[in-house]
Design an enzyme around this catalytic site. Sequence first.
Site, short mmCIF file in Angstrom:
data_model
loop_
_atom_site.label_atom_id
_atom_site.label_comp_id
_atom_site.label_asym_id
_atom_site.label_seq_id
_atom_site.Cartn_x
_atom_site.Cartn_y
_atom_site.Cartn_z
N CYS A 56 -82.45 60.82 -1.65
CA CYS A 56 -82.30 60.08 -2.91
C CYS A 56 -82.56 58.61 -2.62
O CYS A 56 -83.61 58.25 -2.12
CB CYS A 56 -80.92 60.33 -3.53
SG CYS A 56 -79.52 59.89 -2.47
N ARG A 75 -76.35 61.04 -3.40
CA ARG A 75 -76.75 62.04 -4.38
C ARG A 75 -77.40 63.23 -3.67
O ARG A 75 -77.24 64.39 -4.08
CB ARG A 75 -77.74 61.42 -5.39
CG ARG A 75 -77.11 60.54 -6.42
CD ARG A 75 -78.16 59.94 -7.34
NE ARG A 75 -78.81 58.76 -6.80
CZ ARG A 75 -79.85 58.14 -7.35
NH1 ARG A 75 -80.38 58.61 -8.46
NH2 ARG A 75 -80.35 57.05 -6.81
#
Lengths: 287, 73
Positions: free
Chosen positions: A237, A242
Amino acid sequence: MADYAHPEVLVSTDWVAQHANDANVRVVEVDVDTNAYKEGHVPGAIAWSWTTQLSDTVRRDILNKHQFEKLMGDSGISNDTTVVLYGDNNNWFAAWAFWEMKMYGHKDVRIMNGGRKKWLAEGREVSTSEPSLAPAIYRAVGPDNSLRAFLDQVQAALAARSHHMVDVRSPQEFTGEILAPPGLPETCQRGGHIPHARNIPWSKAVNEDGTFKSAEELKALYGAEGIDGSKPVIAYCRIGERSSHTWFVLKYLLGFDRVQNYDGSWTEWGNLVGAPVERGASAAKTA
Amino acid sequence: MKVENFSERRLEIDGWPVNLTTYQIGGVFHCKADNVSPGAGLARTTGATREEAEEKALARARERLSRTRRHPV
């Protein structure tokens, strides 16, 4: 949760309400915004800051083994403690902490399905006091670097087309329209994505209430982009939190064996001199 | 203490979708604004009323979102 490959890594908010104060259970809140815990948290929970406690504060890295052992010991966690992690933003940094704990070999670590959001939405009890902790002795193993991708491995994987790359950022970050999530400082010199990566935003893996989608839905989501476990997967990410969420989904909910989190992510790749970058939407799917 | 009056709503600021989450703990209203996709937090505020907490969060979110640059693709 029964259809997941490893349902034992998820607990419900009900389970936490019943077991948070069990002697062998330690509940830990890990937030993006480290002020959230102070507002009110699961009674008995402690907090870890991802910036100062789960990362080396000098060089960009996760904790080394000694630092990790100290964090666990100071948190009253021994090798046989059941650790339940939860946090804001649908468990972003709870998943990061899970990933780090697995790198150092902790056996029983779980995530509270739905995270902080679900606990609050259900109108549950919260506390603003911090529990007192009895230090414990902790012995880590590893780190298990098979769970982590470093830059040279990502470069080699790209050259050999040996892995599926999953970019879990928003479509606008993926195309290069924006260089960071809206409202956040730009932290890279170039926008776009690693060539041949598939864009499957992390948020597609969760329901409105913050819980994970069913195994069937997840299989369909990733399968539609060719991510079916037939090749090793590298998720990335912007800074790696994430993608640790997606790493968790692929490895523990879908049971793919070979999944790595590239925590250098776009803040590394997007700042590299000479790195290949693709802009715009994904090219056609290839095997 | 129990969490009370939890609510979520979506709105748009400068073309960006924003999620506003508000709840009460004790006598304090807490509000969090995030940018929906990718879901990163923009503001976390408190107030004596829901309106006060939300107004502060929206002002802070607006300020941060106004600095976001769109690049031609």
